[in-house]
Design a protein around this motif. Structure first.
Motif, PDB file in Angstrom:
ATOM      1  N   ALA A   1      19.168 -13.350  -3.341  1.00 20.56           N
ATOM      2  CA  ALA A   1      17.831 -13.444  -3.945  1.00 20.56           C
ATOM      3  C   ALA A   1      16.752 -13.327  -2.866  1.00 20.56           C
ATOM      4  CB  ALA A   1      17.689 -14.758  -4.712  1.00 20.56           C
ATOM      5  N   ASP A   2      17.002 -13.904  -1.692  1.00 23.61           N
ATOM      6  CA  ASP A   2      16.038 -13.815  -0.595  1.00 23.61           C
ATOM      7  C   ASP A   2      15.911 -12.374  -0.095  1.00 23.61           C
ATOM      8  OD1 ASP A   2      15.454 -16.514  -0.684  1.00 23.61           O
ATOM      9  OD2 ASP A   2      16.803 -17.033   0.971  1.00 23.61           O
ATOM     10  N   GLU A   3      17.025 -11.662   0.049  1.00 23.43           N
ATOM     11  CA  GLU A   3      16.976 -10.263   0.496  1.00 23.43           C
ATOM     12  C   GLU A   3      16.251  -9.389  -0.518  1.00 23.43           C
ATOM     13  OE1 GLU A   3      21.089 -10.202   3.140  1.00 23.43           O
ATOM     14  OE2 GLU A   3      21.193  -9.894   0.967  1.00 23.43           O
ATOM     15  N   ILE A   4      16.514  -9.631  -1.787  1.00 21.27           N
ATOM     16  CA  ILE A   4      15.823  -8.881  -2.849  1.00 21.27           C
ATOM     17  C   ILE A   4      14.324  -9.150  -2.776  1.00 21.27           C
ATOM     18  CG2 ILE A   4      15.538  -8.630  -5.351  1.00 21.27           C
ATOM     19  CD1 ILE A   4      18.605  -9.375  -5.527  1.00 21.27           C
ATOM     20  N   ALA A   5      13.953 -10.418  -2.638  1.00 16.44           N
ATOM     21  CA  ALA A   5      12.536 -10.790  -2.577  1.00 16.44           C
ATOM     22  C   ALA A   5      11.849 -10.151  -1.370  1.00 16.44           C
ATOM     23  CB  ALA A   5      12.390 -12.316  -2.538  1.00 16.44           C
ATOM     24  N   VAL A   6      12.529 -10.114  -0.231  1.00 13.21           N
ATOM     25  CA  VAL A   6      11.948  -9.515   0.977  1.00 13.21           C
ATOM     26  C   VAL A   6      11.720  -8.021   0.769  1.00 13.21           C
ATOM     27  CG1 VAL A   6      12.501  -8.844   3.354  1.00 13.21           C
ATOM     28  CG2 VAL A   6      12.728 -11.221   2.649  1.00 13.21           C
ATOM     29  N   LEU A   7      12.720  -7.317   0.253  1.00 14.20           N
ATOM     30  CA  LEU A   7      12.561  -5.870   0.071  1.00 14.20           C
ATOM     31  C   LEU A   7      11.488  -5.571  -0.980  1.00 14.20           C
ATOM     32  CD1 LEU A   7      13.925  -3.538   1.602  1.00 14.20           C
ATOM     33  CD2 LEU A   7      15.175  -3.071  -0.489  1.00 14.20           C
ATOM     34  N   GLU A   8      11.451  -6.350  -2.046  1.00  7.23           N
ATOM     35  CA  GLU A   8      10.412  -6.155  -3.064  1.00  7.23           C
ATOM     36  C   GLU A   8       9.022  -6.470  -2.508  1.00  7.23           C
ATOM     37  OE1 GLU A   8      11.900  -8.516  -6.346  1.00  7.23           O
ATOM     38  OE2 GLU A   8      12.874  -6.747  -7.241  1.00  7.23           O
ATOM     39  N   ARG A   9       8.958  -7.449  -1.635  1.00  5.07           N
ATOM     40  CA  ARG A   9       7.665  -7.785  -1.017  1.00  5.07           C
ATOM     41  C   ARG A   9       7.194  -6.642  -0.118  1.00  5.07           C
ATOM     42  NH1 ARG A   9       6.691 -13.094   2.689  1.00  5.07           N
ATOM     43  NH2 ARG A   9       4.435 -12.889   2.836  1.00  5.07           N
ATOM     44  N   LEU A  10       8.117  -6.067   0.652  1.00 13.12           N
ATOM     45  CA  LEU A  10       7.773  -4.913   1.487  1.00 13.12           C
ATOM     46  C   LEU A  10       7.360  -3.722   0.620  1.00 13.12           C
ATOM     47  CD1 LEU A  10      10.512  -4.971   4.271  1.00 13.12           C
ATOM     48  CD2 LEU A  10       8.043  -5.287   4.580  1.00 13.12           C
ATOM     49  N   ALA A  11       8.087  -3.495  -0.460  1.00 10.89           N
ATOM     50  CA  ALA A  11       7.752  -2.378  -1.358  1.00 10.89           C
ATOM     51  C   ALA A  11       6.369  -2.565  -1.970  1.00 10.89           C
ATOM     52  CB  ALA A  11       8.814  -2.243  -2.451  1.00 10.89           C
ATOM     53  N   ALA A  12       6.049  -3.781  -2.382  1.00 14.92           N
ATOM     54  CA  ALA A  12       4.735  -4.054  -2.976  1.00 14.92           C
ATOM     55  C   ALA A  12       3.624  -3.849  -1.945  1.00 14.92           C
ATOM     56  CB  ALA A  12       4.691  -5.476  -3.540  1.00 14.92           C
ATOM     57  N   ALA A  13       3.837  -4.331  -0.726  1.00 11.69           N
ATOM     58  CA  ALA A  13       2.828  -4.157   0.322  1.00 11.69           C
ATOM     59  C   ALA A  13       2.683  -2.680   0.682  1.00 11.69           C
ATOM     60  CB  ALA A  13       3.206  -4.975   1.554  1.00 11.69           C
ATOM     61  N   ALA A  14       3.787  -1.949   0.714  1.00  8.12           N
ATOM     62  CA  ALA A  14       3.729  -0.508   0.987  1.00  8.12           C
ATOM     63  C   ALA A  14       2.952   0.206  -0.116  1.00  8.12           C
ATOM     64  CB  ALA A  14       5.140   0.066   1.112  1.00  8.12           C
ATOM     65  N   GLY A  15       3.184  -0.181  -1.357  1.00  2.14           N
ATOM     66  CA  GLY A  15       2.458   0.418  -2.474  1.00  2.14           C
ATOM     67  C   GLY A  15       0.957   0.184  -2.374  1.00  2.14           C
ATOM     68  N   ARG A  16       0.574  -1.041  -2.017  1.00  2.00           N
ATOM     69  CA  ARG A  16      -0.860  -1.339  -1.843  1.00  2.00           C
ATOM     70  C   ARG A  16      -1.441  -0.506  -0.697  1.00  2.00           C
ATOM     71  NH1 ARG A  16       1.228  -6.425  -2.664  1.00  2.00           N
ATOM     72  NH2 ARG A  16       1.085  -6.977  -0.449  1.00  2.00           N
ATOM     73  N   ALA A  17      -0.695  -0.409   0.398  1.00  2.00           N
ATOM     74  CA  ALA A  17      -1.171   0.369   1.544  1.00  2.00           C
ATOM     75  C   ALA A  17      -1.281   1.844   1.186  1.00  2.00           C
ATOM     76  CB  ALA A  17      -0.228   0.183   2.736  1.00  2.00           C
ATOM     77  N   LEU A  18      -0.294   2.382   0.496  1.00  6.32           N
ATOM     78  CA  LEU A  18      -0.345   3.799   0.104  1.00  6.32           C
ATOM     79  C   LEU A  18      -1.491   4.057  -0.876  1.00  6.32           C
ATOM     80  CD1 LEU A  18       3.463   4.541  -0.209  1.00  6.32           C
ATOM     81  CD2 LEU A  18       1.873   5.549   1.457  1.00  6.32           C
ATOM     82  N   THR A  19      -1.720   3.129  -1.788  1.00  9.14           N
ATOM     83  CA  THR A  19      -2.843   3.264  -2.720  1.00  9.14           C
ATOM     84  C   THR A  19      -4.155   3.350  -1.933  1.00  9.14           C
ATOM     85  OG1 THR A  19      -1.673   2.091  -4.481  1.00  9.14           O
ATOM     86  CG2 THR A  19      -4.082   2.150  -4.632  1.00  9.14           C
ATOM     87  N   ARG A  20      -4.286   2.482  -0.944  1.00 10.19           N
ATOM     88  CA  ARG A  20      -5.504   2.447  -0.128  1.00 10.19           C
ATOM     89  C   ARG A  20      -5.652   3.706   0.726  1.00 10.19           C
ATOM     90  NH1 ARG A  20      -4.133  -1.464   2.713  1.00 10.19           N
ATOM     91  NH2 ARG A  20      -3.760  -0.379   4.664  1.00 10.19           N
ATOM     92  N   VAL A  21      -4.583   4.108   1.432  1.00 13.34           N
ATOM     93  CA  VAL A  21      -4.726   5.255   2.347  1.00 13.34           C
ATOM     94  C   VAL A  21      -4.823   6.574   1.597  1.00 13.34           C
ATOM     95  CG1 VAL A  21      -3.640   4.048   4.275  1.00 13.34           C
ATOM     96  CG2 VAL A  21      -2.261   5.593   2.885  1.00 13.34           C
ATOM     97  N   THR A  22      -4.143   6.698   0.463  1.00 14.42           N
ATOM     98  CA  THR A  22      -4.254   7.960  -0.284  1.00 14.42           C
ATOM     99  C   THR A  22      -5.604   8.055  -0.976  1.00 14.42           C
ATOM    100  OG1 THR A  22      -3.059   7.023  -2.176  1.00 14.42           O
ATOM    101  CG2 THR A  22      -1.771   8.303  -0.587  1.00 14.42           C
ATOM    102  N   ALA A  23      -6.207   6.946  -1.344  1.00 11.09           N
ATOM    103  CA  ALA A  23      -7.562   6.975  -1.909  1.00 11.09           C
ATOM    104  C   ALA A  23      -8.539   7.451  -0.846  1.00 11.09           C
ATOM    105  CB  ALA A  23      -7.967   5.600  -2.418  1.00 11.09           C
ATOM    106  N   GLY A  24      -8.331   7.031   0.391  1.00  9.62           N
ATOM    107  CA  GLY A  24      -9.168   7.481   1.501  1.00  9.62           C
ATOM    108  C   GLY A  24      -8.987   8.955   1.781  1.00  9.62           C
TER     109      GLY A  24
END
Length: 164
Positions: A137-160
């Motif tokens: 469960a911890d490994e799943i949570a870590v990878l999902e947390r990274l994926a969510a942060a990557a999604g936010r970053a990609l949303t921000r940089v692609t908007a730019g």
């Protein structure tokens, strides 16, 4: 002597918050995900025109960097098309796995999480183990947390990029 020890996940989250480009996002994931879940490999996949493009990886031996597969015939595509994290303890027993593509690799177990850009799966991050391994469960949570942060970053940089 005081040692400043930063976990791979904290480092990656900081890097993703500061990302200025798609390449920065890839680098942050490539340099952190494998260590964050103690896997033998990781990959970053982008969904492009119905195909999964394996754009980056960090693994003990080569996987699929630079290759493309139909989204309907690979597990990263399954994760994106179903918008679900996938945990597979033994790839040899899961019918979603294209056995011919995995046979020459070290991969025995995997964890794949979709990366959402503006709420829609646009990529995935995968972690791979050489032995039979059920992601915790911890490994799943870590990878999902990274994926969510990557999604936010990609949303921000692609908007730019589109605003430029």
């Amino acid at each position: 002597m005081l040692v400043n020890s930063v976990s791979p996940i904290d480092w990656a989250l900081d890097m993703l918050d500061e990302a200025k480009s798609v390449e920065d996002v890839q680098t942050a994931l490539r340099c952190s995900a494998r260590a964050a879940v103690q896997a033998q490999g990781m990959t970053v996949v982008q969904l492009e025109d119905g195909e999964c493009h394996y754009i980056d990886e960090d693994a003990m031996s080569p996987l699929w960097k630079g290759q493309r597969f139909p989204a309907t015939s690979c597990i990263s595509g399954w994760a994106m098309l179903h918008d679900q994290t996938v945990v597979i303890a033994d790839i040899r027993t899961d019918d979603r796995i294209p056995q011919a593509a995995y046979r020459p690799t070290f991969v025995r177990s995997l964890l794949m999480a979709p990366i959402r850009v503006d709420g829609t799966p646009a990529g995935a991050i995968g972690a791979y183990w050489a032995d039979r391994h059920r992601a915790s469960a911890d490994e799943i949570a870590v990878l999902e947390r990274l994926a969510a942060a990557a999604g936010r970053a990609l949303t921000r940089v692609t908007a730019g990029l589109t605003a430029a």
